[in-house]
Structure formats: structure tokens, C-alpha cells
Write an enzyme that holds these catalytic residues in place. Structure first.
Site, PDB file in Angstrom:
ATOM      1  N   GLY A 109       0.824  -1.203   0.000  1.00 18.24           N
ATOM      2  CA  GLY A 109       0.000   0.000   0.000  1.00 18.24           C
ATOM      3  C   GLY A 109       0.853   1.245   0.000  1.00 18.24           C
ATOM      4  O   GLY A 109       2.080   1.182   0.040  1.00 18.24           O
TER       5      GLY A 109
ATOM      6  N   GLY B 295       2.404   4.879   1.356  1.00 19.08           N
ATOM      7  CA  GLY B 295       2.948   5.343   2.621  1.00 19.08           C
ATOM      8  C   GLY B 295       1.971   6.086   3.514  1.00 19.08           C
ATOM      9  O   GLY B 295       1.872   5.784   4.710  1.00 19.08           O
TER      10      GLY B 295
ATOM     11  N   VAL C 252      -0.807   2.850   4.561  1.00 15.04           N
ATOM     12  CA  VAL C 252      -0.219   1.679   5.207  1.00 15.04           C
ATOM     13  C   VAL C 252       1.002   2.058   6.048  1.00 15.04           C
ATOM     14  O   VAL C 252       1.156   1.600   7.186  1.00 15.04           O
ATOM     15  CB  VAL C 252       0.160   0.619   4.154  1.00 15.04           C
ATOM     16  CG1 VAL C 252       0.919  -0.539   4.803  1.00 15.04           C
ATOM     17  CG2 VAL C 252      -1.087   0.102   3.453  1.00 15.04           C
ATOM     18  N   GLY C 253       1.867   2.908   5.493  1.00 15.52           N
ATOM     19  CA  GLY C 253       3.078   3.295   6.217  1.00 15.52           C
ATOM     20  C   GLY C 253       2.779   3.972   7.541  1.00 15.52           C
ATOM     21  O   GLY C 253       3.387   3.672   8.567  1.00 15.52           O
TER      22      GLY C 253
ATOM     23  N   GLU D   6      16.912   4.795   6.382  1.00 18.15           N
ATOM     24  CA  GLU D   6      17.903   4.880   5.305  1.00 18.15           C
ATOM     25  C   GLU D   6      17.294   5.781   4.249  1.00 18.15           C
ATOM     26  O   GLU D   6      16.377   5.401   3.535  1.00 18.15           O
ATOM     27  CB  GLU D   6      18.195   3.481   4.760  1.00 18.15           C
ATOM     28  CG  GLU D   6      19.494   3.401   3.974  1.00 18.15           C
ATOM     29  CD  GLU D   6      19.301   3.719   2.507  1.00 18.15           C
ATOM     30  OE1 GLU D   6      19.554   4.895   2.139  1.00 18.15           O
ATOM     31  OE2 GLU D   6      18.904   2.840   1.744  1.00 18.15           O
TER      32      GLU D   6
ATOM     33  N   CYS E  25      19.989   5.825  -3.978  1.00 19.47           N
ATOM     34  CA  CYS E  25      20.191   6.796  -2.892  1.00 19.47           C
ATOM     35  C   CYS E  25      21.663   7.123  -2.677  1.00 19.47           C
ATOM     36  O   CYS E  25      22.014   8.229  -2.290  1.00 19.47           O
ATOM     37  CB  CYS E  25      19.560   6.285  -1.598  1.00 19.47           C
ATOM     38  SG  CYS E  25      20.122   4.639  -1.115  1.00 19.47           S
TER      39      CYS E  25
END
Length: 297
Positions: A28, A30, A33-34, A72, A106
Site C-alpha cells: 500500500g 505510505g 499503510v506506512g 535509510e 540513494c
């Protein structure tokens, strides 16, 4: 927006017979769900990988229940090429490290720092190397740069290229137009004569865009490298390995490669400053998920 690899991981866990409940996958967005996971009182820890902006939100929500977080986050990593380095080798490797996964990495080394009197030479080398990065469908063996993840990211990366030109950087290679009528493609882009105050030198672009910045001496190179709110990764090149390591130790970054050192999957990975909290991988990465208990008798 890229869930398929996670579903593949779930299939692997099922195939090897991992007991039910050890691993659970909930897919899902962010904000839905996050936030539910980060804020739930029965979740003891949240490990998050993503943007610094989203990481700040995860940390804020998790703090309501005083739970542990490992973050991270983003980066704007510097690749410091010292004056005694093999310039051609260092630049070629640096281009590769910038464009990995079409720049959507990243830890990408997006800022290439070279002696001020070698900026034009470095830019010419970078452009020649970058021209060989074939753009195309990632399933094709000849493709090196695949598409960006979605239309929003395509618009974002093109916008940064336009911003770099507007602010006075020299576009030695401009990847905005690729000839593809469909797909979210941006070609290899190289900017020369980038200054510290420019947007492309400060903000994470997450696309195949390299910024080449000149410095006056070693101390200036370290200062520029550290002059960022991020601190995820970095690189140092020198003809003297000991000198390179000394400079690497001065960089405020969680992982620094010396003379193109290979990525070590067993080494702890994570960042300083707004690049995150905690580490992933290796023994230290596992310890992030542990609580320490002392029992006295």
C-alpha cells in the site's frame, strides 16, 4: 511504486518453508499503510528506506509511541578526485556510480569534485563515457539506462536539468530528449562548472544527472563534500592509497569507497545527518533490531 520485487521475496520465503507469520507482506501507499505501521502501538520498531521527507514523517509518527526507528534516506554523495589520481579512470568509474539504476540510487555519486584546473578535461571524459550508456527497454541486453519509475519522476528530473541550465551550469550532455515516444526515459546528463549554490549541487535528483564541481585544494574538496545536509556515501580517488584513506576518514558519510572499491554487501550501510539513522547489513545491521536486556541475580 515498485512492489514486484517484494512479492518475489514473499514467494521465496514461502518456497523455503519459512513458518507462517514470520514474514508478512502488506502492500500500500505510505500515507495509508506506512503511517498505520509507524503509529501502531504494538509495532516495536520501524525500518524505513526512502526519501528524507518521508523519513521525517515516519520518525515523527513513531515518536508518538516512543518506538525505535532505523531510517535509510536520501543522499547527495560526493566523489572526490584528488589531483594525483588517474583522472580518466576515476571519471569513468564515477559516471558509472552516478548512473546506476538510471540514477535512481540513494547512494549515487552525483557530485564529482575535481581540481578547478581539470574541470573541463573531466567534463570531456565524462561526456565521452556517458555517450556509451545506451538507453532502452531494460529487458534488452544492449540497454544500460532504463526508464525512470513513473511520469512524476520524469517531470522532476527534466525540471532539474532545466534548473541547472537556468542557473548557469554548462550542460555538456543534455539527456532531456531521448527520441523515445513512450516510456519515462531521461538520457545521460553531464553538467560542468557547477557551483555550490546551484540547485543541482544541493538537491537529490534521482536521475542520471552528474554535476562536476571544481575545488581549489584538498581541504576545499573536503569542505565542499561535507557541505550538504546529507551524508550517505562518498568516494575518494588518489594515486596514493594512504592519502585517499585519510581524506575518506574526513568525509561525513556512512560509507566511502577508495579508488573505486567494490560495494561490500556485508558492510554496514547507512548515513550521517539527514541521510538517516542506524545501519543496514552486516552484524551492526542485525543489531539495529535487537533490544538489550540486563538480568541481575
Amino acid at each position: 511504486v515498485a512492489p514486484l520485487i517484494t512479492y518475489a521475496l514473499a514467494d521465496i520465503f514461502d518456497e523455503i518453508g519459512l513458518p507462517p507469520g514470520v514474514f508478512n507482506l502488506v502492500s500500500g501507499y505510505g500515507p495509508v499503510v506506512g503511517e498505520a505501521i509507524a503509529g501502531h502501538p504494538e509495532v516495536d520498531m520501524v525500518s524505513f528506506t526512502g526519501s528524507t521527507r518521508a523519513g521525517k514523517r515516519v520518525g515523527a509518527i513513531a515518536s508518538e509511541s516512543i518506538k525505535k526507528v532505523a531510517l535509510e534516506l536520501g543522499g547527495k554523495s560526493a566523489n572526490v578526485i584528488l589531483d594525483d589520481a588517474d583522472l580518466a579512470a576515476a571519471v569513468a568509474d564515477g559516471v558509472q556510480k552516478c548512473y546506476l539504476n538510471s540514477g535512481q540510487t540513494c547512494s549515487a555519486l552525483t557530485r564529482m569534485l575535481v581540481p578547478a584546473d581539470k574541470v573541463d578535461e573531466a567534463a570531456a571524459i565524462a561526456a565521452e563515457v556517458a555517450k556509451n550508456f545506451a538507453i532502452g527497454d531494460p529487458v534488452e541486453a544492449t540497454s544500460v539506462l532504463g526508464p525512470l519509475v513513473n511520469s512524476n519522476q520524469l517531470k522532476r528530473v527534466r525540471g532539474y536539468i532545466e534548473k541547472g541550465i537556468e542557473e548557469g551550469a554548462t550542460a555538456v550532455l543534455d539527456g532531456r530528449e531521448t527520441g523515445f515516444q513512450t516510456g519515462y526515459y531521461v538520457g545521460p546528463t553531464v553538467f560542468s562548472r557547477v557551483t555550490e549554490d546551484m540547485t543541482i549541487a544541493n538537491e537529490e535528483i534521482f536521475g542520471p544527472v552528474l554535476s562536476i564541481i571544481g575545488y581549489s585544494d584538498e581541504d576545499d574538496a573536503v569542505r565542499i563534500a561535507n557541505n550538504t545536509p546529507y551524508g550517505l556515501a562518498g568516494g575518494v580517488w588518489s594515486g596514493d592509497a594512504d592519502r585517499a584513506e585519510k581524506v575518506a576518514r574526513r568525509l561525513r558519510a556512512g560509507q566511502v569507497e577508495v579508488n573505486g572499491g567494490a560495494f561490500n554487501v556485508s558492510a554496514p550501510f547507512g548515513g550521517y545527518k539527514q541521510s538517516g539513522i542506524g545501519r543496514e547489513a552486516g552484524v551492526i545491521g542485525l543489531e539495529e533490531f535487537l533490544e538489550t536486556k540486563a538480568i541481575q541475580r
